[in-house]
Scaffold this motif. Structure first.
Motif, mmCIF file in Angstrom:
data_model
loop_
_atom_site.group_PDB
_atom_site.id
_atom_site.type_symbol
_atom_site.label_atom_id
_atom_site.label_comp_id
_atom_site.label_asym_id
_atom_site.label_seq_id
_atom_site.Cartn_x
_atom_site.Cartn_y
_atom_site.Cartn_z
ATOM 1 N N GLU A 74 8.248 -46.518 27.405
ATOM 2 C CA GLU A 74 6.953 -46.389 26.721
ATOM 3 C C GLU A 74 7.178 -45.636 25.411
ATOM 4 O O GLU A 74 7.789 -44.585 25.381
ATOM 5 N N LYS A 75 6.635 -46.216 24.351
ATOM 6 C CA LYS A 75 6.818 -45.630 23.016
ATOM 7 C C LYS A 75 5.842 -44.480 22.755
ATOM 8 O O LYS A 75 6.129 -43.574 21.978
ATOM 9 N N ASP A 76 4.676 -44.561 23.396
ATOM 10 C CA ASP A 76 3.630 -43.561 23.170
ATOM 11 C C ASP A 76 3.882 -42.358 24.081
ATOM 12 O O ASP A 76 3.709 -42.442 25.301
ATOM 13 N N PHE A 95 5.162 -49.349 29.814
ATOM 14 C CA PHE A 95 4.590 -48.607 30.941
ATOM 15 C C PHE A 95 3.068 -48.469 30.822
ATOM 16 O O PHE A 95 2.349 -48.662 31.787
ATOM 17 N N GLY A 155 0.663 -47.492 33.583
ATOM 18 C CA GLY A 155 1.492 -47.565 34.784
ATOM 19 C C GLY A 155 1.057 -48.580 35.830
ATOM 20 O O GLY A 155 1.627 -48.624 36.926
ATOM 21 N N GLY A 156 0.067 -49.415 35.507
ATOM 22 C CA GLY A 156 -0.451 -50.377 36.494
ATOM 23 C C GLY A 156 0.619 -51.331 37.021
ATOM 24 O O GLY A 156 0.824 -51.443 38.238
ATOM 25 N N GLY A 202 1.181 -55.318 23.088
ATOM 26 C CA GLY A 202 -0.043 -54.750 22.521
ATOM 27 C C GLY A 202 -0.229 -53.293 22.900
ATOM 28 O O GLY A 202 0.740 -52.565 23.084
ATOM 29 N N CYS A 232 9.046 -52.709 30.280
ATOM 30 C CA CYS A 232 9.239 -52.239 28.891
ATOM 31 C C CYS A 232 7.999 -51.581 28.306
ATOM 32 O O CYS A 232 8.070 -50.976 27.238
HETATM 33 C C1 LIG Z 1 -0.776 -53.598 27.211
HETATM 34 S S1 LIG Z 1 -0.164 -51.997 27.367
HETATM 35 C C2 LIG Z 1 0.737 -52.045 28.874
HETATM 36 C C3 LIG Z 1 -0.089 -51.773 30.056
HETATM 37 C C4 LIG Z 1 0.703 -51.660 31.354
HETATM 38 N N1 LIG Z 1 1.371 -52.896 31.680
HETATM 39 C C5 LIG Z 1 -0.169 -51.190 32.492
HETATM 40 O O1 LIG Z 1 -0.261 -51.905 33.513
HETATM 41 O O2 LIG Z 1 -0.776 -50.132 32.378
HETATM 42 C C6 LIG Z 1 1.163 -51.969 26.213
HETATM 43 C C7 LIG Z 1 1.897 -50.642 26.189
HETATM 44 O O3 LIG Z 1 3.113 -50.872 25.482
HETATM 45 C C8 LIG Z 1 3.364 -49.779 24.638
HETATM 46 N N2 LIG Z 1 4.201 -50.262 23.546
HETATM 47 C C9 LIG Z 1 3.830 -51.006 22.483
HETATM 48 N N3 LIG Z 1 4.881 -51.267 21.698
HETATM 49 C C10 LIG Z 1 5.952 -50.681 22.286
HETATM 50 C C11 LIG Z 1 7.327 -50.610 21.949
HETATM 51 N N4 LIG Z 1 7.802 -51.180 20.840
HETATM 52 N N5 LIG Z 1 8.152 -49.955 22.783
HETATM 53 C C12 LIG Z 1 7.674 -49.368 23.924
HETATM 54 N N6 LIG Z 1 6.378 -49.384 24.271
HETATM 55 C C13 LIG Z 1 5.519 -50.043 23.478
HETATM 56 C C14 LIG Z 1 2.007 -49.314 24.208
HETATM 57 O O4 LIG Z 1 2.046 -47.966 23.804
HETATM 58 C C15 LIG Z 1 1.176 -49.534 25.460
HETATM 59 O O5 LIG Z 1 1.128 -48.380 26.240
#
Ligand SMILES: C[S@@+](CC[C@H](N)C(=O)[O-])C[C@H]1O[C@@H](n2cnc3c(N)ncnc32)[C@H](O)[C@@H]1O
Length: 294
Positions: free
Chosen positions: A54-56, A31, A34-35, A100, A29
């Motif tokens: 991904e929302k961003d 991305f 992308g890790g 986050g 949920c």
């Molecule tokens: C902690 S990072 C995730 C990192 C990812 N697991 C990785 O390995 O690179 C959280 C991500 O969730 C996205 N995000 C936050 N709220 C969101 C939402 N309501 N819907 C979709 N994406 C969301 C953020 O933009 C951010 O890119």
């Protein structure tokens, strides 16, 4: 392009507990850079499938060939609270939510998430919609600012900070992260290990992006789209979020879902000391994984 500046958290723990079927259908949920998505793709076989959300929008552009050339992968630019728009009931084997923002977002001064560098006070994850932190902070009432800082940030100086903000903005529009951070520093006891603006910045970011409501909605949606025996993994970085996840798994504070969950062998996982030493930002992470019971 996957951005190497974000280090995925608790990868082994996530894979071990979430990816229980190599030919399964999974959803990431959040991305980000992308890790986790890449590791899930490495773990599943050619009958497995991964959809990431991904929302961003900027995080969904210029993806590396590892993603664009993989026929087992789709990336959707949307909010995870819309999960039910994309999946049928009981269709998915495993869902990951890593809450986050990513280090890529935090470290970009133009996004306005950080008090460490100066930039426009934006803080929106989706920069196409909604009000910026500057728009909100310059018009919100003193009480509203105080409540956000106290409820979402547990900031003890919430009242003092809110008063200072209101006093300052009578003379000048608050436009930058530095202006806000300096205002906060002038109100908070500086002898703490944490930067004095940590709680307030996090609280404002959570408010601007409606993060608590988004979390409640995605948990609810996940409970429907998971199949029986499907697994839900959530990484949170804040006690308030973790409490929501914990209570959801216990069947409490639901919107309407009656789906039951059972924890995997451990109730929660924390990063090892080794991971924290390599990636200090992982230190407050807590992972909960539970299985849907039917
Ligand atoms: C902690 S990072 C995730 C990192 C990812 N697991 C990785 O390995 O690179 C959280 C991500 O969730 C996205 N995000 C936050 N709220 C969101 C939402 N309501 N819907 C979709 N994406 C969301 C953020 O933009 C951010 O890119």
């Amino acid at each position: 392009m996957t951005n190497a500046t974000h280090e995925a958290v608790m990868v082994d723990e996530v894979l071990e507990n979430l990816v229980f079927k190599q030919n399964g259908k999974y959803v990431d949920c959040t991305f980000g850079a992308g890790g986790h998505s890449l590791e899930i793709l490495n773990r599943i076989n050619n009958k497995g499938y991964l959809t990431s959300i991904e929302k961003d929008e900027s995080a969904t552009k210029d993806l590396s060939a590892k993603f664009t050339k993989d026929s087992r992968f789709t990336l959707i630019n949307d909010s995870f609270s819309n999960l039910r728009k994309f999946f049928e009931v009981e269709e998915v084997d495993g869902i990951l939510i890593d809450l986050g923002i990513s280090s890529t977002q935090l470290d970009d001064p133009l996004r306005g998430f950080s008090f460490q560098s100066n930039g426009p006070l934006d803080m929106r994850i989706d920069t196409a919609t909604g009000q910026t932190a500057a728009e909100w902070i310059n018009k919100a009432s003193k009480k509203e600012i105080e409540d956000v800082l106290w409820i979402l940030g547990q900031e003890r100086a919430s009242r003092r900070i809110a008063s200072k903000i209101c006093e300052f903005r009578e003379k000048k529009f608050i436009e930058t992260t530095k202006e806000l951070s300096d205002l906060i520093i002038s109100c908070v006891n500086k002898k703490t290990k944490k930067h004095p603006a940590t709680n307030s910045f996090r609280a404002i970011r959570m408010f601007i992006n409606n993060e608590i409501e988004e979390l409640q909605k995605v948990l609810e949606a996940a409970s429907y789209v998971l199949c029986c025996g499907g697994r839900l993994a959530v990484i949170s970085f804040h006690s308030m979020e973790d409490r929501i996840v914990k209570r959801f798994f216990q069947g409490k504070d639901r919107i309407e879902s009656k789906v039951e969950f059972e924890y995997m062998k451990d109730r929660f996982f924390k990063p090892t000391a080794e991971e924290i030493s390599i990636n200090p930002r992982s230190r407050s992470a807590i992972l909960r994984v539970a299985e849907k019971i039917c």
